[in-house]
Enzyme design. Structure first.
Site, mmCIF file in Angstrom:
data_model
loop_
_atom_site.group_PDB
_atom_site.id
_atom_site.type_symbol
_atom_site.label_atom_id
_atom_site.label_comp_id
_atom_site.label_asym_id
_atom_site.label_seq_id
_atom_site.Cartn_x
_atom_site.Cartn_y
_atom_site.Cartn_z
ATOM 1 N N TYR A 24 37.147 34.710 40.413
ATOM 2 C CA TYR A 24 35.788 35.037 39.996
ATOM 3 C C TYR A 24 35.058 35.749 41.133
ATOM 4 C CZ TYR A 24 31.521 34.508 37.196
ATOM 5 O OH TYR A 24 30.397 34.750 36.426
ATOM 6 N N GLY A 25 35.775 36.689 41.760
ATOM 7 C CA GLY A 25 35.170 37.507 42.799
ATOM 8 C C GLY A 25 34.527 38.738 42.186
ATOM 9 N N GLN A 27 35.750 41.698 40.996
ATOM 10 C CA GLN A 27 36.335 42.120 39.716
ATOM 11 C C GLN A 27 36.378 40.963 38.720
ATOM 12 O OE1 GLN A 27 37.242 45.051 38.512
ATOM 13 N NE2 GLN A 27 36.971 46.277 40.355
ATOM 14 N N GLU A 83 46.294 39.274 48.629
ATOM 15 C CA GLU A 83 47.078 38.462 49.550
ATOM 16 C C GLU A 83 47.358 37.062 49.029
ATOM 17 O OE1 GLU A 83 42.770 38.404 51.228
ATOM 18 O OE2 GLU A 83 44.075 39.711 50.039
ATOM 19 N N HIS A 107 45.298 45.935 39.720
ATOM 20 C CA HIS A 107 45.855 46.723 40.823
ATOM 21 C C HIS A 107 47.334 46.404 40.873
ATOM 22 C CE1 HIS A 107 46.348 48.820 44.511
ATOM 23 N NE2 HIS A 107 46.173 47.808 45.349
ATOM 24 N N GLU A 198 41.611 54.791 49.538
ATOM 25 C CA GLU A 198 40.782 53.842 50.289
ATOM 26 C C GLU A 198 40.896 54.083 51.790
ATOM 27 O OE1 GLU A 198 41.289 50.088 47.146
ATOM 28 O OE2 GLU A 198 42.508 50.208 48.973
#
Length: 347
Positions: A24-25, A27, A83, A107, A198
């Site tokens: 729930y970050g 994205q 990670e 991703h 990026e």
């Protein structure tokens, strides 16, 4: 290349599936809330001690420990940080995943670099908004959407009678992507181009260019405030023009003096040597060297806050004078504080 819009996707497909969002970050909160608002049955899977648990509940979402959230889900979207994904998948997701469930990512990092290896019958798809999660949410709320990518790594035996591509498009529609346009790609192409963009341009290249310009002006005797405005603040104004209509559109809007300076000075800053360095960066990404270096650094952290390289770079950034000057100036710009995309208490 075909671009898919609302009329090309069937929202009812994803509305008929039980969807679990892991994380729930940035994205995670965007996908979960957008799908819920689109009429999808959504559960958020989190660690029981996660600081995001109350945030998700406050947003009206169902929340459960990862193992419980995965059990019985038709589609599991993994939006935990790159990670952490392999460990979460191997210990909590894979043992509880239905054999015919769909595994989704935003991703391709872990799948492309073989850190996550799904089961034979599992459909593996990607729905990747091309923007930060907070923008994905705010744009959806305002009736728009962020352009997105879909990719099909494997079309297995899902619990739905629909193809993996149809499911991906349906998910993208629920997330607002088809309002702006959705392109189909591959896990390899998305992963490698995303990492390169990026590092070489959007984050690494741009921030180093901003700091170098700022330092050059300050070292030349100019005030830090003027250097901040010229080298950082105005980047958004220029990028907005490029985003709207391309580089030529930006050139049309700026003064002739600025345009002439662009042509004669830009190639002196971004030289042939810069492009050689970019090719080296791309090579490290393609070989998997960057992925291994990143994950090895992360493994040296016991609290998930980043490894020694990450921590040292964060410390250096925070102590740079451009951060102090910028903070002071932004606090005086009332229009910047009226409505923030990022509210750490909520998202």
């Amino acid at each position: 290349m075909k671009i898919f819009y609302d009329e090309d996707a069937n929202l009812e497909i994803i509305q008929g599936l039980k969807v679990t969002i892991i994380g729930y970050g940035s994205q995670g909160h965007a996908h979960a809330n957008n799908l819920k608002d689109s009429g999808v049955d959504v559960t958020v899977g989190l660690r029981e001690e996660s600081s995001s648990w109350k945030k998700a509940e406050a947003a009206g979402l169902k929340v459960a420990p990862v193992t419980e959230a995965v059990d019985g889900a038709d589609l599991v979207m993994i939006l935990a940080p790159d990670e952490f994904q392999q460990a979460i998948f191997e210990s909590q997701i894979q043992p509880n995943l239905k054999s015919n469930a769909v595994l989704a990512f935003a991703h391709g990092f872990n799948v492309h670099f073989n850190k996550i290896i799904p089961g034979e019958n599992t459909s593996v798809i990607m729905i990747a908004p091309k923007g930060p999660g907070h923008t994905v949410r705010s744009t959806y709320v305002n009736g728009g959407g962020v352009p997105s990518l879909i990719a099909i790594y494997k079309d297995g035996q899902s619990s739905s009678e629909h193809s993996a591509k149809d499911i991906a498009l349906s998910y993208a529609k629920a997330n607002g992507g088809t309002r702006a346009g959705v392109l189909e790609t591959t896990f390899k192409e998305e992963t490698e181009t995303d990492l390169f963009g990026e590092q070489a341009v959007l984050c690494g290249g741009m921030t180093e260019l901003i700091k170098a310009g700022y330092e050059t002006l300050v070292e030349g005797g100019y005030s830090p405030e003027m250097a901040y405005f010229e080298c950082l603040h105005e980047t958004k104004l220029i990028v907005d023009l490029i985003h709207e209509g391309g580089i030529a559109n930006m050139h049309y809007s700026i003064s002739n003096t600025a345009e002439f300076g662009d042509y004669v000075s830009g190639p002196k800053v971004i030289t042939a040597d810069t492009k050689i360095a970019m090719k080296g960066i791309l090579s490290q990404i393609q070989s998997g060297e960057f992925a291994d270096n990143f994950l090895n650094d992360c493994r040296q952290s016991n609290d998930g806050s980043g490894g020694p390289i990450m921590k040292e770079c964060r410390k250096n950034t925070a102590s740079h004078s451009i951060e102090k000057v910028g903070s002071e100036l932004r606090s005086k710009m009332k229009f910047l504080n009226s409505e923030r995309l990022v509210n750490k208490d909520k998202n």
